[in-house]
Design a protein around this motif. Structure first.
Motif, PDB file in Angstrom:
ATOM      1  N   ILE A 188       7.347  -0.392   6.608  1.00  0.00           N
ATOM      2  CA  ILE A 188       6.963   0.841   5.917  1.00  0.00           C
ATOM      3  C   ILE A 188       8.250   1.509   5.467  1.00  0.00           C
ATOM      4  O   ILE A 188       9.156   1.722   6.269  1.00  0.00           O
ATOM      5  CB  ILE A 188       6.158   1.792   6.834  1.00  0.00           C
ATOM      6  CG1 ILE A 188       4.866   1.131   7.317  1.00  0.00           C
ATOM      7  CG2 ILE A 188       5.851   3.099   6.085  1.00  0.00           C
ATOM      8  CD1 ILE A 188       4.080   1.962   8.318  1.00  0.00           C
TER       9      ILE A 188
ATOM     10  N   ASP B  78      -2.303   9.427  10.972  1.00  0.00           N
ATOM     11  CA  ASP B  78      -3.085   9.928   9.842  1.00  0.00           C
ATOM     12  C   ASP B  78      -2.904  11.433   9.664  1.00  0.00           C
ATOM     13  O   ASP B  78      -2.942  11.943   8.542  1.00  0.00           O
ATOM     14  CB  ASP B  78      -4.579   9.637  10.022  1.00  0.00           C
ATOM     15  CG  ASP B  78      -4.951   8.177   9.808  1.00  0.00           C
ATOM     16  OD1 ASP B  78      -4.052   7.345   9.548  1.00  0.00           O
ATOM     17  OD2 ASP B  78      -6.157   7.862   9.921  1.00  0.00           O
TER      18      ASP B  78
ATOM     19  N   TRP C 268      -7.859   4.542   3.597  1.00  0.00           N
ATOM     20  CA  TRP C 268      -6.915   5.641   3.776  1.00  0.00           C
ATOM     21  C   TRP C 268      -5.669   5.385   2.940  1.00  0.00           C
ATOM     22  O   TRP C 268      -5.206   6.247   2.215  1.00  0.00           O
ATOM     23  CB  TRP C 268      -6.598   5.774   5.258  1.00  0.00           C
ATOM     24  CG  TRP C 268      -5.750   6.944   5.648  1.00  0.00           C
ATOM     25  CD1 TRP C 268      -4.532   6.890   6.258  1.00  0.00           C
ATOM     26  CD2 TRP C 268      -6.044   8.335   5.481  1.00  0.00           C
ATOM     27  NE1 TRP C 268      -4.057   8.155   6.485  1.00  0.00           N
ATOM     28  CE2 TRP C 268      -4.973   9.070   6.017  1.00  0.00           C
ATOM     29  CE3 TRP C 268      -7.118   9.029   4.930  1.00  0.00           C
ATOM     30  CZ2 TRP C 268      -4.924  10.456   6.016  1.00  0.00           C
ATOM     31  CZ3 TRP C 268      -7.073  10.413   4.933  1.00  0.00           C
ATOM     32  CH2 TRP C 268      -5.987  11.110   5.463  1.00  0.00           C
ATOM     33  N   TRP C 269      -5.096   4.185   3.068  1.00  0.00           N
ATOM     34  CA  TRP C 269      -3.954   3.780   2.254  1.00  0.00           C
ATOM     35  C   TRP C 269      -4.480   3.198   0.942  1.00  0.00           C
ATOM     36  O   TRP C 269      -5.571   2.635   0.892  1.00  0.00           O
ATOM     37  CB  TRP C 269      -3.120   2.729   2.971  1.00  0.00           C
ATOM     38  CG  TRP C 269      -2.287   3.261   4.107  1.00  0.00           C
ATOM     39  CD1 TRP C 269      -2.734   3.735   5.307  1.00  0.00           C
ATOM     40  CD2 TRP C 269      -0.865   3.349   4.159  1.00  0.00           C
ATOM     41  NE1 TRP C 269      -1.672   4.114   6.095  1.00  0.00           N
ATOM     42  CE2 TRP C 269      -0.517   3.880   5.414  1.00  0.00           C
ATOM     43  CE3 TRP C 269       0.155   3.015   3.269  1.00  0.00           C
ATOM     44  CZ2 TRP C 269       0.804   4.100   5.801  1.00  0.00           C
ATOM     45  CZ3 TRP C 269       1.468   3.234   3.646  1.00  0.00           C
ATOM     46  CH2 TRP C 269       1.787   3.777   4.895  1.00  0.00           C
ATOM     47  N   THR C 270      -3.695   3.311  -0.135  1.00  0.00           N
ATOM     48  CA  THR C 270      -4.075   2.806  -1.449  1.00  0.00           C
ATOM     49  C   THR C 270      -3.369   1.484  -1.719  1.00  0.00           C
ATOM     50  O   THR C 270      -2.137   1.411  -1.632  1.00  0.00           O
ATOM     51  CB  THR C 270      -3.676   3.825  -2.546  1.00  0.00           C
ATOM     52  OG1 THR C 270      -4.327   5.065  -2.262  1.00  0.00           O
ATOM     53  CG2 THR C 270      -4.056   3.329  -3.927  1.00  0.00           C
TER      54      THR C 270
ATOM     55  N   ILE D 299       0.829   5.762   0.505  1.00  0.00           N
ATOM     56  CA  ILE D 299       0.165   6.985   0.961  1.00  0.00           C
ATOM     57  C   ILE D 299       1.196   8.106   0.911  1.00  0.00           C
ATOM     58  O   ILE D 299       2.403   7.842   0.945  1.00  0.00           O
ATOM     59  CB  ILE D 299      -0.432   6.811   2.387  1.00  0.00           C
ATOM     60  CG1 ILE D 299      -1.493   7.881   2.670  1.00  0.00           C
ATOM     61  CG2 ILE D 299       0.663   6.801   3.446  1.00  0.00           C
ATOM     62  CD1 ILE D 299      -2.420   7.527   3.804  1.00  0.00           C
TER      63      ILE D 299
ATOM     64  N   SER E  94      -4.108  10.967   1.931  1.00  0.00           N
ATOM     65  CA  SER E  94      -4.536   9.814   1.152  1.00  0.00           C
ATOM     66  C   SER E  94      -4.611  10.159  -0.333  1.00  0.00           C
ATOM     67  O   SER E  94      -4.920  11.283  -0.711  1.00  0.00           O
ATOM     68  CB  SER E  94      -5.901   9.331   1.636  1.00  0.00           C
ATOM     69  OG  SER E  94      -6.325   8.212   0.890  1.00  0.00           O
TER      70      SER E  94
ATOM     71  N   GLN F 156       0.841  -1.194   0.000  1.00  0.00           N
ATOM     72  CA  GLN F 156       0.000   0.000   0.000  1.00  0.00           C
ATOM     73  C   GLN F 156       0.880   1.250   0.000  1.00  0.00           C
ATOM     74  O   GLN F 156       2.012   1.213   0.482  1.00  0.00           O
ATOM     75  CB  GLN F 156      -0.888   0.036   1.249  1.00  0.00           C
ATOM     76  CG  GLN F 156      -1.818  -1.143   1.366  1.00  0.00           C
ATOM     77  CD  GLN F 156      -2.560  -1.160   2.678  1.00  0.00           C
ATOM     78  OE1 GLN F 156      -1.995  -0.867   3.725  1.00  0.00           O
ATOM     79  NE2 GLN F 156      -3.834  -1.503   2.638  1.00  0.00           N
TER      80      GLN F 156
ATOM     81  N   TRP G 187      -3.744   5.668  14.881  1.00  0.00           N
ATOM     82  CA  TRP G 187      -4.115   6.145  13.559  1.00  0.00           C
ATOM     83  C   TRP G 187      -4.424   7.639  13.571  1.00  0.00           C
ATOM     84  O   TRP G 187      -4.071   8.348  12.619  1.00  0.00           O
ATOM     85  CB  TRP G 187      -5.317   5.373  13.028  1.00  0.00           C
ATOM     86  CG  TRP G 187      -4.996   3.989  12.545  1.00  0.00           C
ATOM     87  CD1 TRP G 187      -3.756   3.468  12.276  1.00  0.00           C
ATOM     88  CD2 TRP G 187      -5.929   2.958  12.264  1.00  0.00           C
ATOM     89  NE1 TRP G 187      -3.880   2.174  11.857  1.00  0.00           N
ATOM     90  CE2 TRP G 187      -5.196   1.826  11.842  1.00  0.00           C
ATOM     91  CE3 TRP G 187      -7.313   2.867  12.352  1.00  0.00           C
ATOM     92  CZ2 TRP G 187      -5.815   0.633  11.480  1.00  0.00           C
ATOM     93  CZ3 TRP G 187      -7.923   1.676  11.995  1.00  0.00           C
ATOM     94  CH2 TRP G 187      -7.180   0.578  11.559  1.00  0.00           C
TER      95      TRP G 187
ATOM     96  N   SER H 182      -7.861   6.353   8.582  1.00  0.00           N
ATOM     97  CA  SER H 182      -7.766   4.898   8.679  1.00  0.00           C
ATOM     98  C   SER H 182      -9.003   4.318   9.362  1.00  0.00           C
ATOM     99  O   SER H 182      -9.573   4.922  10.264  1.00  0.00           O
ATOM    100  CB  SER H 182      -6.529   4.516   9.489  1.00  0.00           C
ATOM    101  OG  SER H 182      -5.352   4.895   8.804  1.00  0.00           O
TER     102      SER H 182
ATOM    103  N   GLN I 240      -0.278  12.322   7.180  1.00  0.00           N
ATOM    104  CA  GLN I 240      -0.404  11.720   5.855  1.00  0.00           C
ATOM    105  C   GLN I 240      -1.498  12.391   5.034  1.00  0.00           C
ATOM    106  O   GLN I 240      -2.371  13.057   5.579  1.00  0.00           O
ATOM    107  CB  GLN I 240      -0.761  10.222   5.996  1.00  0.00           C
ATOM    108  CG  GLN I 240       0.208   9.437   6.817  1.00  0.00           C
ATOM    109  CD  GLN I 240      -0.369   8.105   7.276  1.00  0.00           C
ATOM    110  OE1 GLN I 240      -1.576   7.891   7.287  1.00  0.00           O
ATOM    111  NE2 GLN I 240       0.513   7.204   7.671  1.00  0.00           N
TER     112      GLN I 240
END
Length: 124
Positions: A48, A89, A108-110, A13, A94, A11, A85, A102, A92
């Motif tokens: 990550i 978040d 939220w993440w792709t 972001i 999205s 994923q 989160w 999230s 970040q």
């Protein structure tokens, strides 16, 4: 070699550039309850990576359980994970239109499509 029931996830972001140092700092000491939830709900080999030239975070993990949707919902219902989160978040952005964080209806993440995998093994 991956077990036949293992699901591999990648994923991405966007990381807000002004938050890069803080994001890395909090990930040096991930809260024990968050790690326990990840473990309890069958996520292993989680990493990550950061690609600063594109302000990109790339997450990779393996899911080893039997009900991915149920386990991801359980992680999202975990109170300490929800607090984590909210913290992360905020650092970040999205790529998904309408995403608000999230654990919500819009991811939220792709998810990123896997186009190649080589796991090694015996040579012919």
């Amino acid at each position: 070699m991956s077990a036949p029931h293992t699901k591999r996830i990648c994923q991405i972001i966007k990381l807000k550039p002004e938050c890069a140092d803080k994001y890395k700092e909090v990930h040096r000491n991930v809260w024990p309850g968050v790690l326990n939830a990840i473990r309890r709900y069958h996520i292993v080999d989680y990493s990550i990576n950061h690609y600063p030239q594109l302000d990109l975070l790339i997450a990779n993990f393996k899911y080893t359980g039997s009900d991915f949707e149920k386990d991801m919902k359980a992680i999202g219902d975990d109170e300490e994970t929800q607090r984590w989160w909210r913290l992360t978040d905020s650092m970040q952005e999205s790529f998904n239109d309408g995403a608000s964080g999230s654990g919500k209806d819009i991811p939220w993440w792709t998810d990123v499509e896997e186009v190649f995998r080589f796991e090694g093994g015996s040579s012919a």
